[in-house]
Write a protein that holds these residues in place. Sequence first.
Motif, PDB file in Angstrom:
ATOM      1  N   ALA A 145       0.831  -1.198   0.000  1.00  0.00           N
ATOM      2  CA  ALA A 145       0.000   0.000   0.000  1.00  0.00           C
ATOM      3  C   ALA A 145       0.870   1.254   0.000  1.00  0.00           C
ATOM      4  CB  ALA A 145      -0.915  -0.003   1.229  1.00  0.00           C
ATOM      5  N   ILE A 146       0.394   2.281  -0.621  1.00  0.00           N
ATOM      6  CA  ILE A 146       1.033   3.589  -0.817  1.00  0.00           C
ATOM      7  C   ILE A 146       2.142   3.498  -1.873  1.00  0.00           C
ATOM      8  CG2 ILE A 146       2.273   5.534   0.208  1.00  0.00           C
ATOM      9  CD1 ILE A 146       0.892   4.959   2.832  1.00  0.00           C
ATOM     10  N   ILE A 147       3.029   2.504  -1.746  1.00  0.00           N
ATOM     11  CA  ILE A 147       4.072   2.325  -2.756  1.00  0.00           C
ATOM     12  C   ILE A 147       3.432   2.069  -4.112  1.00  0.00           C
ATOM     13  CG2 ILE A 147       5.950   0.812  -3.542  1.00  0.00           C
ATOM     14  CD1 ILE A 147       6.750   0.435  -0.645  1.00  0.00           C
ATOM     15  N   ARG A 191      -8.305   3.207  -5.858  1.00  0.00           N
ATOM     16  CA  ARG A 191      -8.197   2.250  -4.755  1.00  0.00           C
ATOM     17  C   ARG A 191      -9.448   2.287  -3.881  1.00  0.00           C
ATOM     18  NH1 ARG A 191      -5.007   0.816  -7.685  1.00  0.00           N
ATOM     19  NH2 ARG A 191      -2.780   0.379  -7.413  1.00  0.00           N
ATOM     20  N   ARG A 192     -10.141   3.416  -3.865  1.00  0.00           N
ATOM     21  CA  ARG A 192     -11.356   3.542  -3.067  1.00  0.00           C
ATOM     22  C   ARG A 192     -12.399   2.517  -3.508  1.00  0.00           C
ATOM     23  NH1 ARG A 192     -16.188   6.041  -1.967  1.00  0.00           N
ATOM     24  NH2 ARG A 192     -16.283   7.095   0.060  1.00  0.00           N
ATOM     25  N   ASP A 193     -12.499   2.291  -4.795  1.00  0.00           N
ATOM     26  CA  ASP A 193     -13.430   1.273  -5.296  1.00  0.00           C
ATOM     27  C   ASP A 193     -13.082  -0.112  -4.764  1.00  0.00           C
ATOM     28  OD1 ASP A 193     -14.897   3.112  -6.706  1.00  0.00           O
ATOM     29  OD2 ASP A 193     -14.845   2.006  -8.588  1.00  0.00           O
ATOM     30  N   ASP A 194     -11.781  -0.400  -4.694  1.00  0.00           N
ATOM     31  CA  ASP A 194     -11.340  -1.701  -4.165  1.00  0.00           C
ATOM     32  C   ASP A 194     -11.722  -1.856  -2.694  1.00  0.00           C
ATOM     33  OD1 ASP A 194     -10.233  -2.433  -6.579  1.00  0.00           O
ATOM     34  OD2 ASP A 194      -8.228  -1.704  -6.079  1.00  0.00           O
ATOM     35  N   VAL A 195     -11.570  -0.776  -1.928  1.00  0.00           N
ATOM     36  CA  VAL A 195     -11.908  -0.815  -0.505  1.00  0.00           C
ATOM     37  C   VAL A 195     -13.407  -1.046  -0.318  1.00  0.00           C
ATOM     38  CG1 VAL A 195     -11.999   0.529   1.636  1.00  0.00           C
ATOM     39  CG2 VAL A 195      -9.955   0.606   0.212  1.00  0.00           C
ATOM     40  N   ILE A 196     -14.218  -0.364  -1.119  1.00  0.00           N
ATOM     41  CA  ILE A 196     -15.670  -0.533  -1.035  1.00  0.00           C
ATOM     42  C   ILE A 196     -16.059  -1.969  -1.370  1.00  0.00           C
ATOM     43  CG2 ILE A 196     -17.862   0.114  -2.108  1.00  0.00           C
ATOM     44  CD1 ILE A 196     -16.710   2.944  -2.414  1.00  0.00           C
ATOM     45  N   ARG A 197     -15.432  -2.519  -2.412  1.00  0.00           N
ATOM     46  CA  ARG A 197     -15.718  -3.905  -2.789  1.00  0.00           C
ATOM     47  C   ARG A 197     -15.312  -4.864  -1.676  1.00  0.00           C
ATOM     48  NH1 ARG A 197     -13.304  -3.938  -7.297  1.00  0.00           N
ATOM     49  NH2 ARG A 197     -15.117  -3.485  -8.584  1.00  0.00           N
ATOM     50  N   ARG A 211      -4.671  -2.960   3.643  1.00  0.00           N
ATOM     51  CA  ARG A 211      -3.881  -1.898   4.265  1.00  0.00           C
ATOM     52  C   ARG A 211      -4.479  -0.517   3.999  1.00  0.00           C
ATOM     53  NH1 ARG A 211      -1.669  -2.230   8.208  1.00  0.00           N
ATOM     54  NH2 ARG A 211       0.028  -0.746   7.746  1.00  0.00           N
ATOM     55  N   TYR A 212      -5.630  -0.492   3.326  1.00  0.00           N
ATOM     56  CA  TYR A 212      -6.378   0.737   3.115  1.00  0.00           C
ATOM     57  C   TYR A 212      -7.729   0.615   3.815  1.00  0.00           C
ATOM     58  CZ  TYR A 212      -3.219   1.956  -0.795  1.00  0.00           C
ATOM     59  OH  TYR A 212      -2.126   2.276  -1.570  1.00  0.00           O
ATOM     60  N   ASN A 213      -8.318   1.748   4.154  1.00  0.00           N
ATOM     61  CA  ASN A 213      -9.715   1.789   4.565  1.00  0.00           C
ATOM     62  C   ASN A 213     -10.301   3.107   4.085  1.00  0.00           C
ATOM     63  OD1 ASN A 213      -9.128   3.828   6.513  1.00  0.00           O
ATOM     64  ND2 ASN A 213      -8.597   2.259   8.024  1.00  0.00           N
ATOM     65  N   LEU A 214     -11.631   3.253   4.202  1.00  0.00           N
ATOM     66  CA  LEU A 214     -12.283   4.427   3.632  1.00  0.00           C
ATOM     67  C   LEU A 214     -11.822   5.730   4.285  1.00  0.00           C
ATOM     68  CD1 LEU A 214     -15.988   3.389   2.948  1.00  0.00           C
ATOM     69  CD2 LEU A 214     -14.171   3.887   1.311  1.00  0.00           C
ATOM     70  N   GLN A 219      -9.142  10.737   3.236  1.00  0.00           N
ATOM     71  CA  GLN A 219      -8.192  11.771   3.639  1.00  0.00           C
ATOM     72  C   GLN A 219      -7.091  11.936   2.599  1.00  0.00           C
ATOM     73  OE1 GLN A 219      -6.837  10.780   7.598  1.00  0.00           O
ATOM     74  NE2 GLN A 219      -8.739  11.465   8.562  1.00  0.00           N
ATOM     75  N   ALA A 220      -6.630  10.819   2.050  1.00  0.00           N
ATOM     76  CA  ALA A 220      -5.577  10.872   1.023  1.00  0.00           C
ATOM     77  C   ALA A 220      -6.076  11.596  -0.226  1.00  0.00           C
ATOM     78  CB  ALA A 220      -5.120   9.455   0.665  1.00  0.00           C
TER      79      ALA A 220
END
Length: 305
Positions: A145-147, A191-197, A211-214, A219-220
């Motif tokens: 994540a982030i990288i 990536r937000r779509d991936d988190v929602i899924r 390693r991500y959340n909404l 915020q990012a």
Amino acid sequence: MKEKEIDNIEKDSKGLSALMRLIRPKQWIKNGFIFMPLFFGGELFNTGALLAGVIAFFAYSFAASSIYCFNDIYDVEADRRHPVKCHRPIASGAVSVKQAYGLMFLMLILSIGFSSLLDGWKTMGIILFYWCLNLGYCAKFKQYAIIDVCIVAFGFVLRLLAGGVATGVVLSKWIVLMTFLITLFMSFAKRRDDVIRMEKTGEAPRKNTSRYNLTFINQAITITASVTLVCYIMYTVSPEVLEHFHTDKLYLTTVFVLVGLLRYIQIAVVDQQSGDPTKILLRDRITQVIVVAWLAAFLFLIYIA
């Protein structure tokens, strides 16, 4: 015509369609960043530089298609378990892994061939660096994540650099910064779509999605959008830009950048459809109007006014 011959033609047509989907020519629109040095450098109507930009565009596009082939080869098992990606050519069985490898190297050869038409070896070097970096991204780096989003954004900076080197246009530091920031912003939105899924299904579409959340993603997105806007404003009022374009009115185009960022955030947060930036640009009429209006305003100020 015999029924067997008709069947063969249909199979060939489907096979060609699958190969085209594998190299994803629709994604070539991303390589339009190669023309940004010409646009911002005031050299858009320089025939020689424009021709070099077109050659660099195809060289980069073929390299990108080579990476798409490798990505689908490497992710074939994961794609087969994905509700959407299972329809990709290799995952669905429409294209074999052997065929995909052949197409991958054909695209690389075409990329090298086109880049060799340009003066010097710098453009080819940038494209080959992009190719190697993205092999690493597909095989390993995208798991972090982030990288992962930083590498995607840096890939667009490389497109910008390739365009600058190919056309002989010196890049402004502001253009480089804005390119990285705006593509980082879109990568986080994707990536937000991936988190929602993941939250809906309980299964992470990518290894690093956990390693991500909404909260973090939102915020990012807000931070990168804000910094992008500030960077653009600083670009439009910077002394070197005012001197180069002989106008102090570029700041007026900021309104289009602001509205464009807000529209993209609306698509990501409200509509939850930011998974494919290319589709947004090709299908969302409001985004298209904003982009065209910004281009028209910028063209008028630096080429006409």
